[in-house]
Design a protein around this motif. Structure first.
Motif, PDB file in Angstrom:
ATOM      1  N   ARG A 140       0.610  -1.747   0.006  1.00 10.83           N
ATOM      2  CA  ARG A 140      -0.273  -0.493  -0.134  1.00 10.83           C
ATOM      3  C   ARG A 140       0.353   1.381   0.262  1.00 10.83           C
ATOM      4  O   ARG A 140       0.156   2.283  -0.217  1.00 10.83           O
ATOM      5  CB  ARG A 140      -0.778  -0.210   1.170  1.00 10.83           C
ATOM      6  N   PHE A 141       1.952   1.173   0.850  1.00  9.16           N
ATOM      7  CA  PHE A 141       2.500   2.630   0.364  1.00  9.16           C
ATOM      8  C   PHE A 141       4.349   2.145  -0.254  1.00  9.16           C
ATOM      9  O   PHE A 141       4.770   1.017   0.685  1.00  9.16           O
ATOM     10  CB  PHE A 141       2.437   2.863   1.960  1.00  9.16           C
ATOM     11  N   HIS A 142       4.610   2.583  -1.133  1.00  7.65           N
ATOM     12  CA  HIS A 142       5.662   2.095  -2.030  1.00  7.65           C
ATOM     13  C   HIS A 142       6.690   3.098  -1.449  1.00  7.65           C
ATOM     14  O   HIS A 142       7.654   4.340  -2.486  1.00  7.65           O
ATOM     15  CB  HIS A 142       5.098   2.237  -3.481  1.00  7.65           C
ATOM     16  N   LEU A 143       7.693   2.833   0.054  1.00  7.48           N
ATOM     17  CA  LEU A 143       8.462   3.666   0.601  1.00  7.48           C
ATOM     18  C   LEU A 143       9.297   2.463   0.297  1.00  7.48           C
ATOM     19  O   LEU A 143       9.547   2.023   0.977  1.00  7.48           O
ATOM     20  CB  LEU A 143       7.725   4.397   1.693  1.00  7.48           C
ATOM     21  N   PRO A 144      10.698   3.281   0.480  1.00  7.71           N
ATOM     22  CA  PRO A 144      12.158   2.671   0.717  1.00  7.71           C
ATOM     23  C   PRO A 144      12.637   2.362   1.975  1.00  7.71           C
ATOM     24  O   PRO A 144      11.807   2.552   2.891  1.00  7.71           O
ATOM     25  CB  PRO A 144      13.202   3.806   0.441  1.00  7.71           C
ATOM     26  N   ALA A 145      13.240   0.718   2.528  1.00  7.84           N
ATOM     27  CA  ALA A 145      12.976   0.396   3.403  1.00  7.84           C
ATOM     28  C   ALA A 145      13.277   1.446   4.672  1.00  7.84           C
ATOM     29  O   ALA A 145      13.734   1.007   5.871  1.00  7.84           O
ATOM     30  CB  ALA A 145      13.713  -1.041   3.614  1.00  7.84           C
ATOM     31  N   ARG A 146      14.667   2.339   4.477  1.00  3.70           N
ATOM     32  CA  ARG A 146      15.954   2.991   5.503  1.00  3.70           C
ATOM     33  C   ARG A 146      14.582   3.968   5.901  1.00  3.70           C
ATOM     34  O   ARG A 146      14.980   4.682   6.823  1.00  3.70           O
ATOM     35  CB  ARG A 146      16.124   3.946   4.594  1.00  3.70           C
ATOM     36  N   PHE A 147      13.470   4.492   4.738  1.00  5.67           N
ATOM     37  CA  PHE A 147      12.429   4.961   5.849  1.00  5.67           C
ATOM     38  C   PHE A 147      11.765   4.900   7.256  1.00  5.67           C
ATOM     39  O   PHE A 147      11.495   5.318   7.740  1.00  5.67           O
ATOM     40  CB  PHE A 147      11.350   5.312   4.838  1.00  5.67           C
ATOM     41  N   TRP A 148      10.920   2.859   6.351  1.00  3.92           N
ATOM     42  CA  TRP A 148      10.402   2.574   7.774  1.00  3.92           C
ATOM     43  C   TRP A 148      11.550   2.216   8.864  1.00  3.92           C
ATOM     44  O   TRP A 148      10.659   2.104  10.516  1.00  3.92           O
ATOM     45  CB  TRP A 148       9.892   1.029   7.001  1.00  3.92           C
ATOM     46  N   ARG A 149      12.544   1.445   9.005  1.00 10.83           N
ATOM     47  CA  ARG A 149      13.228   1.828   9.939  1.00 10.83           C
ATOM     48  C   ARG A 149      14.049   2.267  10.577  1.00 10.83           C
ATOM     49  O   ARG A 149      13.444   2.813  11.638  1.00 10.83           O
ATOM     50  CB  ARG A 149      14.775   1.006   9.193  1.00 10.83           C
ATOM     51  N   ALA A 150      13.754   3.775   9.928  1.00  8.02           N
ATOM     52  CA  ALA A 150      13.800   4.956  10.353  1.00  8.02           C
ATOM     53  C   ALA A 150      12.343   5.252  11.475  1.00  8.02           C
ATOM     54  O   ALA A 150      12.773   6.160  12.658  1.00  8.02           O
ATOM     55  CB  ALA A 150      14.564   6.569   9.601  1.00  8.02           C
ATOM     56  N   PHE A 151      11.746   5.175  10.980  1.00  4.81           N
ATOM     57  CA  PHE A 151      10.144   5.563  11.188  1.00  4.81           C
ATOM     58  C   PHE A 151      10.185   4.664  12.647  1.00  4.81           C
ATOM     59  O   PHE A 151       9.487   5.279  13.597  1.00  4.81           O
ATOM     60  CB  PHE A 151       8.829   5.639  10.111  1.00  4.81           C
ATOM     61  N   LEU A 152      10.086   3.584  12.402  1.00  6.91           N
ATOM     62  CA  LEU A 152      10.309   2.506  13.506  1.00  6.91           C
ATOM     63  C   LEU A 152      11.573   2.581  15.538  1.00  6.91           C
ATOM     64  O   LEU A 152      10.659   2.900  16.031  1.00  6.91           O
ATOM     65  CB  LEU A 152      10.135   1.170  12.882  1.00  6.91           C
ATOM     66  N   ALA A 153      12.751   2.900  14.698  1.00  5.25           N
ATOM     67  CA  ALA A 153      13.377   3.651  15.096  1.00  5.25           C
ATOM     68  C   ALA A 153      12.723   4.515  16.332  1.00  5.25           C
ATOM     69  O   ALA A 153      12.590   4.542  17.343  1.00  5.25           O
ATOM     70  CB  ALA A 153      14.607   4.164  15.000  1.00  5.25           C
ATOM     71  N   LEU A 154      12.485   6.111  15.956  1.00  5.10           N
ATOM     72  CA  LEU A 154      11.639   6.945  16.522  1.00  5.10           C
ATOM     73  C   LEU A 154      10.580   7.031  16.777  1.00  5.10           C
ATOM     74  O   LEU A 154      10.734   6.908  18.258  1.00  5.10           O
ATOM     75  CB  LEU A 154      11.454   8.348  15.491  1.00  5.10           C
ATOM     76  N   ILE A 155       9.681   5.595  16.677  1.00  5.96           N
ATOM     77  CA  ILE A 155       8.425   5.762  17.721  1.00  5.96           C
ATOM     78  C   ILE A 155       9.209   4.641  18.975  1.00  5.96           C
ATOM     79  O   ILE A 155       8.579   4.873  19.631  1.00  5.96           O
ATOM     80  CB  ILE A 155       7.273   4.456  16.658  1.00  5.96           C
ATOM     81  N   CYS A 156       9.683   3.919  18.413  1.00  6.52           N
ATOM     82  CA  CYS A 156       9.969   3.211  19.991  1.00  6.52           C
ATOM     83  C   CYS A 156      11.631   4.262  20.316  1.00  6.52           C
ATOM     84  O   CYS A 156      10.713   3.433  21.979  1.00  6.52           O
ATOM     85  CB  CYS A 156      11.467   1.634  19.060  1.00  6.52           C
ATOM     86  N   ALA A 157      12.132   4.916  20.293  1.00 10.74           N
ATOM     87  CA  ALA A 157      12.664   5.551  20.989  1.00 10.74           C
ATOM     88  C   ALA A 157      11.677   6.680  22.416  1.00 10.74           C
ATOM     89  O   ALA A 157      11.685   6.245  23.151  1.00 10.74           O
ATOM     90  CB  ALA A 157      13.378   6.467  20.303  1.00 10.74           C
ATOM     91  N   GLY A 158      10.155   6.637  21.138  1.00  8.72           N
ATOM     92  CA  GLY A 158       8.847   7.493  22.283  1.00  8.72           C
ATOM     93  C   GLY A 158       8.870   6.575  23.136  1.00  8.72           C
ATOM     94  O   GLY A 158       7.913   7.515  24.285  1.00  8.72           O
ATOM     95  N   GLY A 159       8.508   5.140  23.236  1.00 10.09           N
ATOM     96  CA  GLY A 159       7.821   4.174  23.435  1.00 10.09           C
ATOM     97  C   GLY A 159       8.364   3.616  24.893  1.00 10.09           C
ATOM     98  O   GLY A 159       8.152   3.609  25.747  1.00 10.09           O
ATOM     99  N   ALA A 160       9.689   3.617  24.564  1.00  5.58           N
ATOM    100  CA  ALA A 160      10.789   3.735  25.731  1.00  5.58           C
ATOM    101  C   ALA A 160      10.690   4.475  26.735  1.00  5.58           C
ATOM    102  O   ALA A 160      11.144   4.374  28.125  1.00  5.58           O
ATOM    103  CB  ALA A 160      12.390   3.531  25.051  1.00  5.58           C
ATOM    104  N   ALA A 161      10.843   5.943  26.063  1.00  6.51           N
ATOM    105  CA  ALA A 161      10.436   7.058  26.920  1.00  6.51           C
ATOM    106  C   ALA A 161       9.250   7.286  27.693  1.00  6.51           C
ATOM    107  O   ALA A 161       8.905   7.570  29.137  1.00  6.51           O
ATOM    108  CB  ALA A 161      10.927   8.455  26.103  1.00  6.51           C
TER     109      ALA A 161
END
Length: 230
Positions: A140-161
């Motif tokens: 559904r979203f044709h985005l590069p894998a680097r975008f998804w990795r960065a997006f998840l890393a950002l959300i996970c950092a927020g989740g840890a905080a």
């Protein structure tokens, strides 16, 4: 026939409802009860749609990943049962007609503990199915894998905080007092969304590690069998 996308739509709706239920003190008890009842109804539908899982437990080979997934399913069912029982006894709106009542404050603690642990068990369980989620998102979203990795890393950092900001360890170990959120509804929902994604990513990572370990052991046993046959 239910498609993978349809299964995920149901899971997404349940997740949104679950996150909203965690904001009990901000949305009020009446709305909390109605949303919670809807989430539990969807949970029953989820069990009905996946009823073949129960009969498949006696078949196939067991490895670490399958054991982890089955244990998580059992824990989710256990805490959900606790939520159902405590909800019926605490209800003042949806199930107020039932003659089930507990003394003031008695049922609140087990209900809260089941809610917090259930939140993380459900997130870990959904993370076990991360591959199908990856496939659906990629279609559904044709985005590069680097975008998804960065997006998840950002959300996970927020989740840890958020895990420590919301004092979750105290709530999960019965050592917290009266809960009073120090933020508005939007920030609260965003924090729990990040927490859910963090736990789901952990669940996905645990499954991948166990699968790699099982594959390594399989290849090692195969090599030993070949050597023994020489």
């Amino acid at each position: 026939m239910v498609t993978i996308a349809q299964r995920w739509y149901l899971d997404i709706i349940m997740t949104i409802g679950l996150i909203c239920c965690m904001s009990y003190s901000l949305i009020g008890k009446a709305l909390h009860e109605w949303i919670g009842t809807a989430v539990l109804a969807l949970f029953v539908l989820h069990l009905v749609r996946n009823r073949r899982w129960f009969t498949s437990l006696r078949r196939g080979r067991w490895n670490g990943a399958r054991v982890l997934g089955s244990v998580l399913c059992g824990l989710v069912c256990f805490v959900t049962l606790g939520l159902i029982v405590s909800s019926l006894m605490l209800s003042e709106y949806v199930f107020a007609f039932l003659p089930l009542r507990l003394p003031e404050g008695v049922g609140q603690t087990p209900h809260q503990v089941c809610a917090y642990w259930g939140f993380f068990f459900i997130a870990l369980h959904l993370g076990q199915h991360g591959r199908s989620a990856q496939t659906m998102l990629a279609q559904r979203f044709h985005l590069p894998a680097r975008f998804w990795r960065a997006f998840l890393a950002l959300i996970c950092a927020g989740g840890a905080a958020a895990f420590f900001w919301q004092n979750l360890p105290a709530h999960m170990t019965l050592s917290a007092g009266e809960f009073a959120p120090a933020c508005g509804l939007g920030a609260y929902l965003a924090a729990y969304f990040a927490l859910f994604i963090l736990a789901a990513v952990l669940g996905y990572g645990l499954k991948r590690l166990l699968e790699k370990g099982a594959a390594h052991d399989h290849h090692r046993s195969f090599d030993l069998a070949r050597l023994a046959g020489i």
